[in-house]
Scaffold this motif. Structure first.
Motif, PDB file in Angstrom:
ATOM      1  N   THR A  24       0.822  -1.216   0.000  1.00  0.00           N
ATOM      2  CA  THR A  24       0.000   0.000   0.000  1.00  0.00           C
ATOM      3  C   THR A  24       0.850   1.257   0.000  1.00  0.00           C
ATOM      4  N   THR A  25       1.953   1.243   0.744  1.00  0.00           N
ATOM      5  CA  THR A  25       2.814   2.427   0.836  1.00  0.00           C
ATOM      6  C   THR A  25       3.494   2.732  -0.491  1.00  0.00           C
ATOM      7  N   GLU A  26       3.942   1.702  -1.194  1.00  0.00           N
ATOM      8  CA  GLU A  26       4.692   1.887  -2.441  1.00  0.00           C
ATOM      9  C   GLU A  26       3.789   2.104  -3.650  1.00  0.00           C
ATOM     10  N   ARG A  27       2.518   1.745  -3.522  1.00  0.00           N
ATOM     11  CA  ARG A  27       1.650   1.716  -4.704  1.00  0.00           C
ATOM     12  C   ARG A  27       1.450   3.088  -5.320  1.00  0.00           C
ATOM     13  N   ARG A  28       1.425   4.123  -4.509  1.00  0.00           N
ATOM     14  CA  ARG A  28       1.226   5.473  -5.039  1.00  0.00           C
ATOM     15  C   ARG A  28       2.347   5.842  -6.005  1.00  0.00           C
ATOM     16  N   HIS A  29       3.597   5.513  -5.647  1.00  0.00           N
ATOM     17  CA  HIS A  29       4.732   5.812  -6.526  1.00  0.00           C
ATOM     18  C   HIS A  29       4.685   4.937  -7.782  1.00  0.00           C
ATOM     19  N   ALA A  30       4.319   3.667  -7.612  1.00  0.00           N
ATOM     20  CA  ALA A  30       4.217   2.779  -8.767  1.00  0.00           C
ATOM     21  C   ALA A  30       3.121   3.256  -9.715  1.00  0.00           C
ATOM     22  N   GLN A  31       2.010   3.750  -9.162  1.00  0.00           N
ATOM     23  CA  GLN A  31       0.921   4.257  -9.982  1.00  0.00           C
ATOM     24  C   GLN A  31       1.347   5.493 -10.773  1.00  0.00           C
ATOM     25  N   ARG A  32       2.103   6.378 -10.137  1.00  0.00           N
ATOM     26  CA  ARG A  32       2.581   7.576 -10.837  1.00  0.00           C
ATOM     27  C   ARG A  32       3.525   7.204 -11.983  1.00  0.00           C
ATOM     28  N   CYS A  33       4.386   6.219 -11.753  1.00  0.00           N
ATOM     29  CA  CYS A  33       5.285   5.768 -12.825  1.00  0.00           C
ATOM     30  C   CYS A  33       4.482   5.249 -14.010  1.00  0.00           C
ATOM     31  N   LEU A  34       3.471   4.448 -13.735  1.00  0.00           N
ATOM     32  CA  LEU A  34       2.627   3.929 -14.809  1.00  0.00           C
ATOM     33  C   LEU A  34       1.930   5.067 -15.541  1.00  0.00           C
ATOM     34  N   ASP A  35       1.420   6.040 -14.788  1.00  0.00           N
ATOM     35  CA  ASP A  35       0.738   7.184 -15.397  1.00  0.00           C
ATOM     36  C   ASP A  35       1.661   7.936 -16.355  1.00  0.00           C
ATOM     37  N   PHE A  36       2.901   8.165 -15.935  1.00  0.00           N
ATOM     38  CA  PHE A  36       3.843   8.896 -16.786  1.00  0.00           C
ATOM     39  C   PHE A  36       4.161   8.120 -18.059  1.00  0.00           C
ATOM     40  N   LEU A  37       4.333   6.808 -17.932  1.00  0.00           N
ATOM     41  CA  LEU A  37       4.595   6.002 -19.125  1.00  0.00           C
ATOM     42  C   LEU A  37       3.417   6.066 -20.096  1.00  0.00           C
ATOM     43  N   LEU A  38       2.187   6.032 -19.561  1.00  0.00           N
ATOM     44  CA  LEU A  38       1.012   6.087 -20.422  1.00  0.00           C
ATOM     45  C   LEU A  38       0.938   7.410 -21.184  1.00  0.00           C
ATOM     46  N   LEU A  39       1.461   8.465 -20.596  1.00  0.00           N
ATOM     47  CA  LEU A  39       1.474   9.756 -21.276  1.00  0.00           C
ATOM     48  C   LEU A  39       2.464   9.781 -22.436  1.00  0.00           C
ATOM     49  N   PHE A  40       3.620   9.164 -22.254  1.00  0.00           N
ATOM     50  CA  PHE A  40       4.717   9.344 -23.213  1.00  0.00           C
ATOM     51  C   PHE A  40       4.897   8.182 -24.181  1.00  0.00           C
ATOM     52  N   LEU A  41       4.222   7.063 -23.953  1.00  0.00           N
ATOM     53  CA  LEU A  41       4.346   5.959 -24.907  1.00  0.00           C
ATOM     54  C   LEU A  41       3.792   6.381 -26.259  1.00  0.00           C
ATOM     55  N   PRO A  42       4.590   6.255 -27.338  1.00  0.00           N
ATOM     56  CA  PRO A  42       4.093   6.659 -28.661  1.00  0.00           C
ATOM     57  C   PRO A  42       2.956   5.767 -29.146  1.00  0.00           C
ATOM     58  N   LYS A  43       3.021   4.484 -28.780  1.00  0.00           N
ATOM     59  CA  LYS A  43       1.995   3.541 -29.198  1.00  0.00           C
ATOM     60  C   LYS A  43       1.847   2.473 -28.134  1.00  0.00           C
ATOM     61  N   LEU A  44       0.620   2.203 -27.738  1.00  0.00           N
ATOM     62  CA  LEU A  44       0.385   1.209 -26.698  1.00  0.00           C
ATOM     63  C   LEU A  44       0.414  -0.203 -27.283  1.00  0.00           C
ATOM     64  N   PRO A  45       1.080  -1.136 -26.599  1.00  0.00           N
ATOM     65  CA  PRO A  45       1.025  -2.533 -27.048  1.00  0.00           C
ATOM     66  C   PRO A  45      -0.343  -3.132 -26.734  1.00  0.00           C
ATOM     67  N   ASP A  46      -0.628  -4.246 -27.335  1.00  0.00           N
ATOM     68  CA  ASP A  46      -1.898  -4.938 -27.087  1.00  0.00           C
ATOM     69  C   ASP A  46      -1.800  -5.664 -25.743  1.00  0.00           C
ATOM     70  N   LEU A  47      -2.548  -5.181 -24.770  1.00  0.00           N
ATOM     71  CA  LEU A  47      -2.494  -5.752 -23.427  1.00  0.00           C
ATOM     72  C   LEU A  47      -3.786  -6.481 -23.059  1.00  0.00           C
ATOM     73  N   SER A  48      -4.684  -6.615 -24.009  1.00  0.00           N
ATOM     74  CA  SER A  48      -6.021  -7.133 -23.682  1.00  0.00           C
ATOM     75  C   SER A  48      -5.965  -8.518 -23.054  1.00  0.00           C
ATOM     76  N   HIS A  49      -5.183  -9.429 -23.634  1.00  0.00           N
ATOM     77  CA  HIS A  49      -5.128 -10.796 -23.103  1.00  0.00           C
ATOM     78  C   HIS A  49      -4.525 -10.805 -21.699  1.00  0.00           C
ATOM     79  N   HIS A  50      -3.460 -10.051 -21.518  1.00  0.00           N
ATOM     80  CA  HIS A  50      -2.769 -10.014 -20.229  1.00  0.00           C
ATOM     81  C   HIS A  50      -3.678  -9.454 -19.133  1.00  0.00           C
ATOM     82  N   LEU A  51      -4.394  -8.373 -19.421  1.00  0.00           N
ATOM     83  CA  LEU A  51      -5.206  -7.716 -18.398  1.00  0.00           C
ATOM     84  C   LEU A  51      -6.511  -8.464 -18.132  1.00  0.00           C
TER      85      LEU A  51
END
Length: 276
Positions: A193-220
């Protein structure tokens, strides 16, 4: 070799000259650790401190001194070295074990020790590179030898792995390649719980800057309920290809592509948490 005790140095070194170099090297390391004034450290580095290479002594390079400043967060010394020597303070280092270039580890060391202020100075200094390709090599370099800490990882990948959102945003804003989405998702799952906020922010930043998203449908969709609770319904549906991105996220992705430096200046109500 500043991590060795003086008694160990005596046993490892054959010649009096080499032992003297190791003593002065260790003294310099301690002086940076104790945050001595910049002028004193530079006098030591250029006139008194030597390291042993190819059977002879030589003065410490600015790039080697910058590593010490990074480890011990001596911001004044790092600022001086980068202002005085610019990109040459980030030059590749020679590995003392295999005698090959070990790449330029400064960015990954800054991420490892979470030195946000010095990392900011370094990425600004990279604007002085002769060419864009050379600058990109620094930003996306992995640093070579297999026995070197964090070898094979870019600074961005390490920032994701260690959940260092401030370091990650600095790198992405200055043009580093957005990489490590799978690692960011796994980090989000495995964080407490303590670390999740930082991990969430990292994911958010990657989602902003990724030029193209990979297909994650099966994984998620294999663990649909868990990912929906972690990502929110809108982002989950977008990553699975079931819906367009949330409007705010789409606008921020456009801003990240056109004027990335403006991302850091957004008002509170437009921060990344707003789309969750």
């Amino acid at each position: 070799m500043p991590w060795l005790l003086s008694s160990q140095l005596e046993r490892l070194s054959a010649s009096p000259s080499q032992r003297q170099c190791e003593r002065t090297s260790f003294a310099f390391y301690c002086s940076v650790r104790e945050q001595l004034p910049v002028w004193m450290l530079e006098d030591m580095r250029s006139m008194e401190v030597f390291c042993w290479e190819d059977g002879r002594p030589r003065a410490f390079l600015p790039s080697e001194a910058l590593l010490y400043a990074l480890v011990h967060n001596h911001q004044d010394y790092a600022r001086y070295l980068l202002n005085r020597y610019s990109v040459s303070a980030l030059r590749a280092l020679r590995c003392s074990f295999c005698c090959h270039s070990s790449g330029s580890p400064h960015l990954t060391v800054a991420v490892r020790y979470d030195r946000v202020s010095i990392l900011s100075m370094m990425v600004e200094a990279l604007k002085d590179c002769d060419t864009q390709s050379k600058r990109q090599d620094y930003l996306d370099g992995c640093g070579g030898c297999s026995h070197v800490a964090d070898a094979g990882k870019t600074a961005v990948q390490l920032a994701v792995e260690l959940s260092r959102p401030d370091c990650l945003l600095l790198l992405l804003v200055h043009g580093a390649q957005a990489d490590g989405l799978d690692a960011a998702l796994q980090r989000l799952v495995s964080s407490n719980t303590t670390e999740r906020r930082h991990a969430q922010r990292c994911l958010d930043f990657l989602l902003l800057f990724l030029p193209k998203l990979p297909d994650l449908s099966h994984h998620l969709q294999d663990e649909r309920q868990r990912w929906q609770s972690l990502l929110g319904n809108e982002v989950f549906s977008w990553l699975c290809g079931l819906a367009p991105p949330p409007l705010l996220l789409q606008a921020l992705r456009c801003l990240a592509r056109s004027s990335p430096d403006h991302i850091t200046a957004l008002p509170y109500f437009l921060q990344l948490h707003s789309w969750q």
